[in-house]
Design an enzyme around this catalytic site. Structure first.
Site, PDB file in Angstrom:
ATOM      1  N   SER A 112       0.788  -1.095   0.085  1.00  0.00           N
ATOM      2  CA  SER A 112       0.086  -0.127   0.002  1.00  0.00           C
ATOM      3  C   SER A 112       0.955   1.161   0.183  1.00  0.00           C
ATOM      4  O   SER A 112       0.316   2.301  -0.095  1.00  0.00           O
ATOM      5  CB  SER A 112      -0.949   0.172   1.319  1.00  0.00           C
ATOM      6  OG  SER A 112      -1.976  -0.772   1.030  1.00  0.00           O
TER       7      SER A 112
ATOM      8  N   LYS B 198       0.259   3.362  -3.135  1.00  0.00           N
ATOM      9  CA  LYS B 198      -0.943   4.212  -3.444  1.00  0.00           C
ATOM     10  C   LYS B 198      -0.668   5.773  -3.588  1.00  0.00           C
ATOM     11  O   LYS B 198      -1.405   6.018  -4.498  1.00  0.00           O
ATOM     12  CB  LYS B 198      -2.022   3.814  -2.376  1.00  0.00           C
ATOM     13  CG  LYS B 198      -2.352   2.369  -2.522  1.00  0.00           C
ATOM     14  CD  LYS B 198      -3.227   1.912  -1.389  1.00  0.00           C
ATOM     15  CE  LYS B 198      -3.561   0.511  -1.302  1.00  0.00           C
ATOM     16  NZ  LYS B 198      -4.283   0.051  -0.110  1.00  0.00           N
TER      17      LYS B 198
ATOM     18  N   TYR C 123      -3.031  -2.756 -10.621  1.00  0.00           N
ATOM     19  CA  TYR C 123      -2.925  -2.704  -8.968  1.00  0.00           C
ATOM     20  C   TYR C 123      -2.057  -3.900  -8.260  1.00  0.00           C
ATOM     21  O   TYR C 123      -1.347  -3.742  -7.415  1.00  0.00           O
ATOM     22  CB  TYR C 123      -4.257  -2.824  -8.420  1.00  0.00           C
ATOM     23  CG  TYR C 123      -4.535  -2.723  -7.026  1.00  0.00           C
ATOM     24  CD1 TYR C 123      -4.126  -1.599  -6.336  1.00  0.00           C
ATOM     25  CD2 TYR C 123      -4.831  -3.803  -6.228  1.00  0.00           C
ATOM     26  CE1 TYR C 123      -4.083  -1.585  -4.811  1.00  0.00           C
ATOM     27  CE2 TYR C 123      -4.878  -3.991  -4.974  1.00  0.00           C
ATOM     28  CZ  TYR C 123      -4.432  -2.804  -4.251  1.00  0.00           C
ATOM     29  OH  TYR C 123      -4.455  -2.738  -2.727  1.00  0.00           O
TER      30      TYR C 123
ATOM     31  N   TYR D 228      -3.758   3.815   7.369  1.00  0.00           N
ATOM     32  CA  TYR D 228      -5.120   2.915   7.605  1.00  0.00           C
ATOM     33  C   TYR D 228      -6.130   3.516   8.599  1.00  0.00           C
ATOM     34  O   TYR D 228      -6.086   4.845   8.829  1.00  0.00           O
ATOM     35  CB  TYR D 228      -4.678   1.509   8.093  1.00  0.00           C
ATOM     36  CG  TYR D 228      -3.714   0.801   7.156  1.00  0.00           C
ATOM     37  CD1 TYR D 228      -3.845   0.654   5.611  1.00  0.00           C
ATOM     38  CD2 TYR D 228      -2.575   0.046   7.626  1.00  0.00           C
ATOM     39  CE1 TYR D 228      -3.146   0.055   4.979  1.00  0.00           C
ATOM     40  CE2 TYR D 228      -1.726  -0.525   6.619  1.00  0.00           C
ATOM     41  CZ  TYR D 228      -2.059  -0.521   5.115  1.00  0.00           C
ATOM     42  OH  TYR D 228      -1.056  -1.215   4.458  1.00  0.00           O
TER      43      TYR D 228
ATOM     44  N   VAL E 254       1.127  -3.484   4.042  1.00  0.00           N
ATOM     45  CA  VAL E 254       1.451  -4.829   5.116  1.00  0.00           C
ATOM     46  C   VAL E 254       2.619  -5.546   4.622  1.00  0.00           C
ATOM     47  O   VAL E 254       3.024  -6.580   5.310  1.00  0.00           O
ATOM     48  CB  VAL E 254       0.129  -5.697   4.481  1.00  0.00           C
ATOM     49  CG1 VAL E 254      -1.246  -5.155   5.027  1.00  0.00           C
ATOM     50  CG2 VAL E 254      -0.060  -5.983   3.156  1.00  0.00           C
TER      51      VAL E 254
END
Ligand code: GLN
Length: 342
Positions: A83, A86, A208, A260, A278
């Site tokens: 992530s 992103k 992705y 998060y 993660v």
């Protein structure tokens, strides 16, 4: 060839000399020693490749906007970016399409929910922000190109530009992400239903999964953060990684949505734009000053690196890095850098 003892003595001497000219490195070594035995949390295990991570891996890297690098611990150990990718893809979408188009497809509102929640904004049908999976898939869908090859080339060139070296996808991780990614597929098809992603949705999901599987190390994460800290220009290669006008867009969502469902607490305690993944990576940005890259794969229940959070909290506290710590008169981070220009 010197024996082990004299090599050790030489290493110690070099270590002392380095610490004398670079007190900041000594500070990072101190933090590394302080937190390396923290064994709380567990490594991600939703795919077998991530479960293989050694819980001992721990690297802390700081790269300044004038190109100095401070690497302590396992800063060369590769991890999948997950992530942390992103916000960089959000920046790419802004460059390729402009704010108006991008903001029709994704919001900038924190969710307070898990990163993989199957939820869209009820009024607009948009995913809440580009840093949860839904929003990240929507921004991956915006990567331009006439076919998959062109689109993946654009994606990889962007990450290579931020890292200042050619980066690659770990194929085993990619295959696992793809074969277990049913929830992401569900999110993508929900968005297709609402017209938030294009008919190329399957290809965009592949992009992705690829972006999550890019391999970087803690040093790369610091260089990427430093590129954002340096108004979009990679301070090592001097190449522009992101148009200056969109840097603040990326940093704002990192500050409010990057960690998060710990994002609010993070903004309150650390006060720095950041993004976790993660794989165990964290990339944090001190605008105008430096990027911080941390890798330690032990994650808390929300998916954030346990040691990574501790290091960032302490760095922010010690050096007054919180965005709203105005008039801080304690230790200054730059005073610890050696060969400070200007
Ligand atoms: N690749 C994983 C997913 O899409 C994890 C992303 C992350 O770091 N949270 O679900």
């Amino acid at each position: 060839m010197p024996d082990n003892q004299s090599t050790g003595a030489l290493d110690d001497l070099i270590g002392c000399l380095k610490a004398a000219v670079a007190p900041f490195r000594a500070t990072l070594q101190e933090l590394h020693a302080k937190y390396r035995d923290v064994a709380d949390g567990k490594v991600a295990d939703y795919i077998p490749e991530l479960a293989l991570a050694d819980p001992k891996w721990f690297g802390i890297s700081v790269v300044t906007v004038d190109g100095q690098a401070f690497d302590v611990g396992d800063c060369q150990q590769l991890l999948s970016i997950q992530s942390v990718s992103k916000p960089f893809v959000f920046g790419m979408a802004l460059e390729d399409h402009g704010r108006e188009v991008v903001l029709k497809k994704v919001g900038v509102e924190p969710t307070g929910e898990a990163f993989n929640a199957i939820v869209l904004d009820e009024k607009s049908n948009r995913p809440f922000n580009p840093l949860v999976n839904a929003g990240a898939i929507a921004t991956a869908d915006l990567i331009p190109g006439k076919d998959f090859a062109e689109r993946i080339k654009r994606l990889m060139a962007t990450f290579s530009g931020y890292a200042g070296r050619d980066v690659y996808v770990d194929n085993a991780i990619f295959m696992s992400e793809r074969s277990t990614g049913h929830r992401n597929r569900a999110i993508a098809h929900l968005m297709l239903n609402f017209g938030m992603v294009s008919e190329k949705v399957e290809e965009s999901l592949e992009l992705y999964f690829q972006q999550c599987s890019i391999l970087v190390n803690a040093h790369d994460l610091a260089v990427m953060g430093a590129s954002l800290a340096n108004a979009g220009v990679n301070p090592i290669t001097k190449q522009r990684a992101l148009e200056r006008e969109y840097v603040k867009d990326v940093l704002s969502v990192m500050l409010t949505c990057g960690m998060y469902d710990y994002a609010g607490e993070w903004a309150y305690r650390v006060g720095l734009p950041a993004k976790s993944g993660v794989g165990g990576g964290i990339c944090a940005v001190v605008p105008g000053r430096c990027g911080i890259g941390i890798f330690s794969p032990l994650l808390d229940a929300r998916g954030n690196s346990v040691r990574g959070i501790k290091v960032c909290e302490e760095l922010s506290d010690r050096f007054g890095l919180h965005a709203f710590e105005l008039g801080f008169d304690g230790e200054r981070i730059e005073d610890q850098f050696y060969l400070r220009k200007k």
